[in-house]
Enzyme design. Structure first.
Site, mmCIF file in Angstrom:
data_model
loop_
_atom_site.group_PDB
_atom_site.id
_atom_site.type_symbol
_atom_site.label_atom_id
_atom_site.label_comp_id
_atom_site.label_asym_id
_atom_site.label_seq_id
_atom_site.Cartn_x
_atom_site.Cartn_y
_atom_site.Cartn_z
ATOM 1 N N ASP A 1 14.896 -7.437 -24.428
ATOM 2 C CA ASP A 1 15.610 -8.286 -25.383
ATOM 3 C C ASP A 1 16.803 -7.600 -26.037
ATOM 4 O O ASP A 1 17.385 -8.146 -26.977
ATOM 5 C CB ASP A 1 14.642 -8.792 -26.456
ATOM 6 C CG ASP A 1 13.776 -9.925 -25.945
ATOM 7 O OD1 ASP A 1 14.267 -10.720 -25.120
ATOM 8 O OD2 ASP A 1 12.608 -10.012 -26.354
ATOM 9 N N ASP B 1 12.561 -16.407 -20.815
ATOM 10 C CA ASP B 1 13.477 -15.970 -21.866
ATOM 11 C C ASP B 1 14.490 -14.934 -21.355
ATOM 12 O O ASP B 1 15.605 -14.827 -21.873
ATOM 13 C CB ASP B 1 12.712 -15.330 -23.028
ATOM 14 C CG ASP B 1 11.413 -16.003 -23.387
ATOM 15 O OD1 ASP B 1 10.720 -16.498 -22.488
ATOM 16 O OD2 ASP B 1 11.054 -16.003 -24.583
ATOM 17 N N SER C 1 5.099 -18.979 -31.978
ATOM 18 C CA SER C 1 4.049 -18.978 -30.956
ATOM 19 C C SER C 1 2.840 -19.744 -31.465
ATOM 20 O O SER C 1 2.030 -19.219 -32.229
ATOM 21 C CB SER C 1 3.647 -17.552 -30.584
ATOM 22 O OG SER C 1 2.648 -17.560 -29.592
#
Length: 399
Positions: free
Chosen positions: A115, A174, A365
């Site tokens: 990320d 993602d 989540s």
């Protein structure tokens, strides 16, 4: 604090002509209200700016939650400041964006998370749209070098996680979002290594993440030696076979961006298929803000995900610039409907509430009961980016 908020709101409401009658005053625009929110949020976190956890992420029990630079969401607050600068050209936002962007400097050397693309492209990458900086160029390239260390050549993908023995080489949908950093690094350096890694990952994602109905699995696990698929499942969705809402938006955005960077028509085709899946899904609510998973049983109590809606809207505006006239209008109309909902009081928070984040009702989540029905910093970022892209499309941001 109440008096300061009142003063900020009065500024947002103020009519430029002193002689205008009260009945002729305009209601503040969404952009004006967004600035009031972020002025207050900036002032709230200023005392934390030299602490370990200085970046606002969400709320817990109504109170602000901040995180450190190694959190995957750490770039979204400074990135939102860049979007506010792009929307207003007010130097105040640029100065604040630089201040918080440069707190992320050490991330460029971090090889422990995929990320870094989210963190650094949304900050340093966005900064380079508004300023020439060889130093920032170097940060983007070094971060791309660090991200490339996670490339597994036999599988042709960038590995997402290593924190669980549940997977060998998990790749989450993602991860499409982190490819923009690699494309950017090639544009800076002319070195095709980063470009080729991004293309390989995007191609494998089309091949292995997508079902016949154009929905995406969340996680695909690879054997790093043979490149074979071990399993396909979920981590944040309702079930292994469901369509996790934010994951569908990540894919839409990622393939639209991949087409922008490569011109390869297969990426445009994939993006349009995903857009059709989202727009035509029978479980999409009337206001176009999805439930947290498209396969979640629909009821008034089923959590919505404003972050998924904001990501999709931003992607749709960009997708419309690449599509033929008919599809372009379809994508813009759909994005406009989403944004109409997100701008409404049902999702856009009143000044002085929501810990000064813009959007309410996002989901981090649901299976882990983490960040359910709360504001999220990335929902704000993509909402502001959607406003910016809409402004560009309308020809109002050509300065």
């Amino acid at each position: 604090m109440k008096y300061k908020l009142a003063l900020l709101l009065f500024t947002a409401l103020a009519w430029t002509g002193c002689s205008e009658k009260p009945s002729q005053k305009k209601a503040p625009s969404i952009l004006e209200l967004s600035q009031v929110h972020y002025d207050s949020l900036y002032k709230t976190i200023t005392p934390l700016k030299n602490s370990e956890k200085m970046m606002p992420r969400t709320t817990r029990n109504g109170k602000l939650v901040t995180v450190g630079i190694y959190d995957w969401t750490s770039g979204f607050f400074p990135a939102s400041l860049w979007n506010l600068y792009g929307l207003t050209k007010d130097k105040k936002w640029k100065d604040r964006a630089v201040e918080y962007t440069e707190k992320l400097d050490s991330i460029q050397y971090w090889e422990g998370n995929h990320d870094v693309g989210f963190i650094m492209e949304c900050t340093y990458g966005n900064a380079l749209k508004y300023m020439d900086s060889p130093a920032y160029d170097s940060v983007v390239v070094q971060t791309a070098r660090s991200l490339s260390a996670r490339f597994r050549p036999n599988a042709g993908v960038i590995q997402s996680w290593e924190w669980s023995k549940k997977w060998d080489c998990p790749v989450i949908i993602d991860n499409m979002m982190n490819l923009e950093l690699l494309f950017h690094a090639t544009r800076i350096t002319g070195d095709s290594t980063y470009y080729n890694i991004a293309v390989s990952h995007a191609d494998k994602t089309i091949e292995n993440h997508y079902r016949e109905d154009n929905s995406s699995f969340h996680v695909v696990d690879y054997d790093t030696e043979t490149g074979e698929i071990i399993k396909k499942n979920t981590h944040q969705g309702l079930s292994d076979d469901s369509a996790w809402a934010r994951g569908q938006a990540w894919g839409l955005y990622g393939f639209t961006m991949s087409y922008r960077e490569t011109g390869d028509p297969k990426y445009l085709e994939q993006a349009q298929k995903i857009a059709d899946f989202i727009q035509n899904h029978p479980n999409l609510p009337e206001d176009k803000v999805p439930y947290w998973d498209y396969n979640a049983p629909a009821s008034k109590d089923t959590p919505r995900d404003a972050s998924a809606a904001a990501i999709a809207a931003s992607a749709l505006y960009e997708l419309s610039t690449f599509a033929d006239n008919k599809n372009a209008q379809t994508h813009q109309d759909f994005a406009n409907l989403i944004m109409e909902s997100l701008r409404s009081p049902a999702y856009f928070a009143k000044v002085g509430t929501n810990a000064d984040f813009l959007l309410m009702h996002s989901v981090g989540s649901k299976p882990h009961d983490v960040e359910v029905d709360v504001p999220l910093n990335y929902a704000d970022y993509y909402f502001l980016e959607a406003l910016l892209r809409k402004k560009d499309i309308d020809g109002e941001n050509k300065s």
